[in-house]
Structure formats: C-alpha cells, structure tokens
Write a protein that holds these residues in place. Structure first.
Motif, PDB file in Angstrom:
ATOM      1  N   ARG A  34      48.994  64.721  -2.414  1.00 50.30           N
ATOM      2  CA  ARG A  34      50.419  65.038  -2.235  1.00 50.30           C
ATOM      3  C   ARG A  34      50.631  66.538  -2.046  1.00 50.30           C
ATOM      4  O   ARG A  34      51.485  66.954  -1.259  1.00 50.30           O
ATOM      5  N   GLU A  84      52.011  59.653   2.446  1.00 47.35           N
ATOM      6  CA  GLU A  84      53.380  59.154   2.352  1.00 47.35           C
ATOM      7  C   GLU A  84      53.487  57.675   2.717  1.00 47.35           C
ATOM      8  O   GLU A  84      54.473  57.018   2.377  1.00 47.35           O
ATOM      9  N   LYS A  85      52.461  57.156   3.404  1.00 46.36           N
ATOM     10  CA  LYS A  85      52.477  55.749   3.809  1.00 46.36           C
ATOM     11  C   LYS A  85      51.297  54.936   3.284  1.00 46.36           C
ATOM     12  O   LYS A  85      51.378  53.719   3.171  1.00 46.36           O
ATOM     13  N   ARG A 138      49.403  67.447   1.496  1.00 48.51           N
ATOM     14  CA  ARG A 138      50.401  67.004   2.483  1.00 48.51           C
ATOM     15  C   ARG A 138      51.605  67.951   2.471  1.00 48.51           C
ATOM     16  O   ARG A 138      52.142  68.307   3.530  1.00 48.51           O
TER      17      ARG A 138
END
Length: 252
Positions: A155, A142-143, A158
C-alpha cells in the motif's frame, strides 16, 4: 562507447540486489553511477570497486532517504563528481523491518520517493528520466489482495507510485519522463526471503502462479532497458507474472 556514455545516474538502494546489479549494467553501458547505501558502506564500496576495475565510473554515498540531507547528498554527488544528473532510478524500498517505526513503510516508499524526486528535479537535465521500481503486489493492491505480511509495504509503494504520477505536469515542464517498472516476486531478494519466512511457501506459490520468477540479474536487466526505452512518460513496464494480476484485476 556505450549508449550511456556521458550520462550520470543515481540509483537509490544500490549497495546490493537489484540496485547493485542495475548499477553494474548501466556502468558497462557507459553511465557514471552514484551508488546509494544506508548503512553498509563496505558493501557499497565493493560495488564501486567492481565498476571502476572494469573501467567504469562510480561513487558510493551513504544517505538515509527519509531525511532531507539524504536526498540532497545524492544529488550533490552526481553534480560534483559527474557534472550533472541525467537519470534517477528509485529502487530503494522497505517497510518489513520491525525496528524502524509503524510508519516507516509510508515514510520510505511514498514520502522519501517524492522528496528524492523534488530534490533531483532541478538538477535533472531536459530529456532525463525517472524510473520507479515497484512490484505487481503493490501496483495492483487496490484491486488484487496480497499477503498479509506484505500489505503495508504494498500500500505504501502504491501510494508512492500515485504521488509520482501526480507530478506529471512538473515532469513535462522539466522535459523529464517517468517510467514505472513493475515486477513479480524476485528470487534472491531480501523481501522475498522475509515474505517466505513470514508466510512459508509464499515464493513457491508465486512461482506456480507466474510460471517463472525472475532472478535479481534478470530483473535488473529489464530495469536497465527502461532507462533508454522509447516509451511515453507514465509508461508501466510489466516484468514477469503480470498476466495473473491483470486477470484478477479485470475480474473485479
């Protein structure tokens, strides 16, 4: 007697690689292990043979985790063969396969992880533990951007981690801890091989950034440690190269 004598463990995706190496280590420490494979029965049976010949206990179970029957088969095997379930290691992952549908990564890395946990939770003994194995590329996605070829997997993994963390109240009620083990790219894994094929030089680039990449056996030893480590539920154990990701994350 090993520290895990009398304990039973399910390890998803354990017919090869990190899962198989972790299974051997836990069996050496006394645990009875359910080895999970999706298609390669001979490979899984070889791991079982190695464990049993060394004096350990193990059974191989063919199970597709993206089906309800798959997760139930693993739990049933632990209960029927070893009298219950103490530890669940969520090691299976994928999504770079080109023949299993566009949504396969999310179905396996998020939906199947949650389904496996929900199926196992009623059988998990109080004091038990769930260990979710992920990568820095997924944990920090996400970062921190990752390679294009790996992004759908990152993704979805996560998303799986977040979904499991959202189950914290259920874990607390059941007296079960969740521990996340996040590692850098691992030398010798199928994922690393596929990524290097898709983006030549990817492994060497990560090796330079991290200073060192762990081998399958080295990373498996870190996963095995987290089965009994004295940590809080929700703890994330970073294995190799995390400083590079944490630096990028904090710079955002």
């Amino acid at each position: 007697m090993g520290a895990l004598e009398g304990k039973s463990v399910i390890i998803t995706g354990s017919s090869r690689g990190i899962g198989a190496a972790t299974a051997k280590l836990l069996a050496e420490d006394g645990a009875a292990v359910v080895i999970n494979y999706r298609q390669k029965a001979p490979r899984a049976n070889k791991i079982v043979k190695e464990i049993t010949e060394a004096g350990g206990r193990a059974v191989a179970v063919g199970a597709d985790l993206t089906t309800p029957e798959g997760s139930q088969a693993l739990v049933d095997a632990a209960v029927e063969n070893f009298g219950g379930l103490d530890i669940l290691i969520l090691n299976a992952s994928g999504g770079m396969e080109s023949d299993l549908g566009e949504d396969y990564a999310m179905r396996l890395n998020r939906d199947a992880q949650v389904a496996m946990v929900k199926t196992a939770l009623p059988a998990l003994k109080s004091g038990g533990r769930i260990v979710f194995v992920t990568s820095h590329q997924a944990h920090f996605i996400e970062k921190v951007a990752t390679m294009d070829a790996y992004e759908p997997v990152a993704r979805s993994k996560r998303a799986g981690e977040v979904a499991l963390r959202d189950m914290a109240p259920e874990f607390e009620k059941a007296g079960v801890k969740l521990v996340v083990v996040s590692g850098d790219m691992i030398e010798g894994t199928i994922t690393a091989t596929l990524l290097n094929r898709a983006e030549p030089g990817a492994i060497e680039e990560r090796r330079k950034a991290a200073g060192k990449l762990y081998s399958v056996e080295e990373f498996a030893a870190e996963v095995a440690k987290m089965v009994t480590a004295d940590v809080e539920s929700g703890h994330t154990e970073y294995v190799g190269g995390a400083e590079d990701f944490l630096k990028q994350h904090s710079a955002e």
